[in-house]
Each structure stands twice: as C-alpha cells, then as structure tokens.
Enzyme design. Structure first.
Site, PDB file in Angstrom:
ATOM      1  N   GLU A  64      -0.041  -0.884   5.725  1.00 35.59           N
ATOM      2  CA  GLU A  64       1.048  -0.452   6.599  1.00 35.59           C
ATOM      3  C   GLU A  64       0.998   1.044   6.814  1.00 35.59           C
ATOM      4  O   GLU A  64       1.317   1.541   7.910  1.00 35.59           O
ATOM      5  CB  GLU A  64       2.397  -0.859   5.990  1.00 35.59           C
ATOM      6  CG  GLU A  64       3.599  -0.661   6.895  1.00 35.59           C
ATOM      7  CD  GLU A  64       4.230   0.732   6.820  1.00 35.59           C
ATOM      8  OE1 GLU A  64       5.099   1.032   7.652  1.00 35.59           O
ATOM      9  OE2 GLU A  64       3.854   1.506   5.910  1.00 35.59           O
ATOM     10  N   ASP A  75       0.846  -1.188   0.000  1.00 35.75           N
ATOM     11  CA  ASP A  75       0.000   0.000   0.000  1.00 35.75           C
ATOM     12  C   ASP A  75       0.884   1.241   0.000  1.00 35.75           C
ATOM     13  O   ASP A  75       2.050   1.197   0.417  1.00 35.75           O
ATOM     14  CB  ASP A  75      -0.944   0.004   1.193  1.00 35.75           C
ATOM     15  CG  ASP A  75      -0.226   0.102   2.529  1.00 35.75           C
ATOM     16  OD1 ASP A  75       0.676  -0.731   2.766  1.00 35.75           O
ATOM     17  OD2 ASP A  75      -0.554   0.994   3.344  1.00 35.75           O
TER      18      ASP A  75
END
Length: 372
Positions: free
Chosen positions: A123, A61
């Site tokens: 994250e 991400d």
C-alpha cells in the site's frame, strides 16, 4: 515476535504467522501473490463463504525507517505511558491486530453474512496488493458488499479522500560547452520552466478551485517532489527529470489537468528546444494513480459506521487509501480506524492503547450487528 515488513521486504514471514493462527481457528482464507511470489495478500472469510457481507481492510507493509532517529528498535513493539511504539503501530498494524483478535468473536456470532478480512501488501508503494486482491475477488466470486478500511482516523468515519496521480517527467536536451549556450539545449532550464508552470497551477487551484468543503485544503493540489539534472557546471545539461503529483478533489478531472501540462510543454517549451535539435523534448509518463473516495453520507455503510462508532459526524481527508480502489471496483467503502494519521511515518511512531480498545469495542459491536 516481530516482523520487518518495510515495503522493500517480503511480507511472507508475517503472512505465514497469520496463516498458522487462522489454521488453528479453522478459518478459511485465500492467498494472492505479486509477480515475484515474495509478497502476498490474505483474504480471510469468517462465516459462510460466498459473496456479500462486509470487509475489514488493512495493509501490513510499512514505510522505511532510514534516516529517522528512533529511541528503540522500530520493529520491537514497546509499551510506554499508555502508548504502543513501533513502526506500523498506527499505520496500520494496530487495526490489523484488532481484526485478527476479533476472529474468535466473529466465529461465535452466528453471522448472517460473512465478515471478510483483507490484508494487503505494498500500500505504501503503489497499492499493488489491493489491485491484485481485487482481481482475485473477481476470480473467486467472493466479493463483499461493503468495505471498511482501517487507516488511522481516531475511529472517526471518513467518507471521502482525494485521488492521486504521480507523474514522471524526463527532459532530453543537447549537451555542449556552457560558454556557448546557443549551441546546446539546457534540459535543466526546460525542466525548470515546466516546474514554474506547475507552481503557477498550484496557485491557480487555490484561487479558482473547484472547491469541495471538508477537505484541507478544499481544492486540488499539484507539486513537484523530486528534481535532478546535469553533471558538472561547465556542460550544458543533456538530461533532467522530476517527479510530480496531483491530489484531486472528487469531481475534478485529473486527466484534464495532465492534459494542460502536456499542452503547455508542447506549445511553450518544446518548440524552442526543437529549433536547435528535433530529438530533444519531454517524456511524460504516469507512474502511479489512486482513485479518490466519495461515499454518500446517507449510504447504509455510512449509517452503519456512525452507529458502530457512536459518532454523529463524518469527515474527509487529503491523503489516499485503498478505499478508493475498492469503491472503483464496485464495493462501497469508508475509512475508519484507530490511531492518528499525524503519527504515521514518524520516528517513534505510536498509537494509544485506548485507541485499540475503542477499535476492539467497534468490532465487538460489528459482530453483534452482523449476527443472525
């Protein structure tokens, strides 16, 4: 081919592409999803499946591009003067790409212990993907013995990072006309008193510590990053809120720090509010936490990564990573990956092609070291 994996989006298109790649190589993997089913972790196992071995961990991400001035499409990788430019190039799709490219090499190495790949979601939000993956490791019984998290460190071994706790603070006052302030409770004023105390705490940390050499700065920090409240000028503000965080050096007690804030609010601010209206006051809620990382310089993982990188030095960083979660779950971890953290989250984010070459060489040496 490109994938916009900004944290607010599903990462399933990218995970699907990775699965096709791994299926073509005959490599087993496990999936674990978030509650919505729109995001997935990929746990890849090269070599004989089972516990033990070493993991290479990276998130896919990215942070948003909103409000940033990019000179080209952020989600189309481009090469420019020895750099590869694109959102996530440094943080940290470059490392993940190197790991995927190394899979055939790992397969041919006749590994004596498995090499795992952890590819996680979210994250950049709250590390929910790593937390979910850790649960899946316990369920599967296929947890590695060691973990290398490939956040951008210019391929230098990082033994430790600060822990982080984010806290939401909401203040309820009592609305009234601003011409008679004694008949209301100003939530903005109360919030500002707390913020002033937090600013004083930050100065105190800088003077009193505790101090841990190697970090910049070498002490715990605290700050307020968002603050809002009120509606119009002639109404005593009924509501205010702010978000704050501590970044804590190893050995410091973040719960004690949070306890000091709660005590100050309860003894120095709320009594005056309650004297006007008992329903007023503060609500303090932990929004997110991330444990710190601290690996002994003499640990076998530190020695291994120094050997693989050819670096005799190790370091510490103030930003957080998933490594703290893996360590907390009983998997000794270290941070080492290509790229410079200074490029992360920036417009025209980039990574040097030579850094990816260095990571490829690192992984090739790892394959040899882990071979039978």
């Amino acid at each position: 081919m490109s994938f916009d994996t900004t944290s607010r989006n599903s990462n399933l298109p990218l995970i699907g592409w990775m699965r096709e790649y791994l299926d073509g190589l005959g490599v087993p993997y496990r999936l674990s999803h978030d509650a919505s089913g729109e995001r997935a972790n990929l746990h890849v196992i090269i070599g004989t499946p089972g516990p033990g071995g070493i993991a290479l961990s990276g998130h896919v991400d990215t942070v948003p591009i909103d409000g940033q001035a990019w000179s080209s499409d952020p989600f189309q990788l481009r090469a420019e003067n020895g750099r590869l430019v694109g959102r996530g190039a440094a943080d940290m799709k470059g490392f993940v790409a190197c790991c995927l490219a190394a899979v055939p090499r790992f397969q041919s190495a006749k590994l004596r212990r498995p090499i795992h790949l952890f590819i996680s979601y979210d994250e950049e939000v709250d590390c929910a993907g790593a937390r979910r993956l850790i649960v899946d490791l316990a369920e599967s019984g296929q947890s590695p013995a060691l973990c290398i998290v490939g956040e951008p460190t210019s391929m230098q071994p990082i033994l430790g990072h600060k822990g982080r706790i984010a806290v939401d603070v909401k203040v309820r006052g009592l609305a009234g006309h601003s011409s008679v302030p004694s008949r209301g409770v100003n939530a903005v004023h109360a919030a500002a008193e707390a913020v002033a105390w937090i600013a004083a705490e930050q100065r105190r940390f800088g003077v009193e510590g505790p101090f841990v050499p190697g970090f910049d700065p070498p002490y715990t920090t605290v700050h307020v990053g968002m603050l809002s409240g009120g509606t119009i000028l002639n109404i005593i503000p009924e509501l205010a809120k702010f978000r704050m965080e501590w970044r804590v050096v190893p050995g410091d007690d973040v719960q004690a720090a949070l306890g000091r804030l709660r005590k100050h609010v309860a003894t120095a601010i709320e009594p005056r509010m309650h004297a006007v209206d008992p329903s007023t006051g503060f609500t303090i809620t932990v929004a997110d936490w991330l444990p710190g990382l601290s690996l002994d310089p003499d640990h076998e993982l530190a020695s291994l990564v120094r050997q693989l990188t050819g670096s005799n030095s190790t370091g510490y960083v103030s930003y957080g990573t998933e490594a703290g979660l893996y360590q907390d779950a009983g998997i000794p971890s270290i941070v080492c990956g290509p790229g410079d953290i200074a490029q992360a989250h920036t417009p025209d984010e980039w990574i040097l092609a030579s850094e990816l070459d260095a990571c490829d060489a690192f992984l090739a040496r790892l394959a040899i070291q882990q071979a039978a």
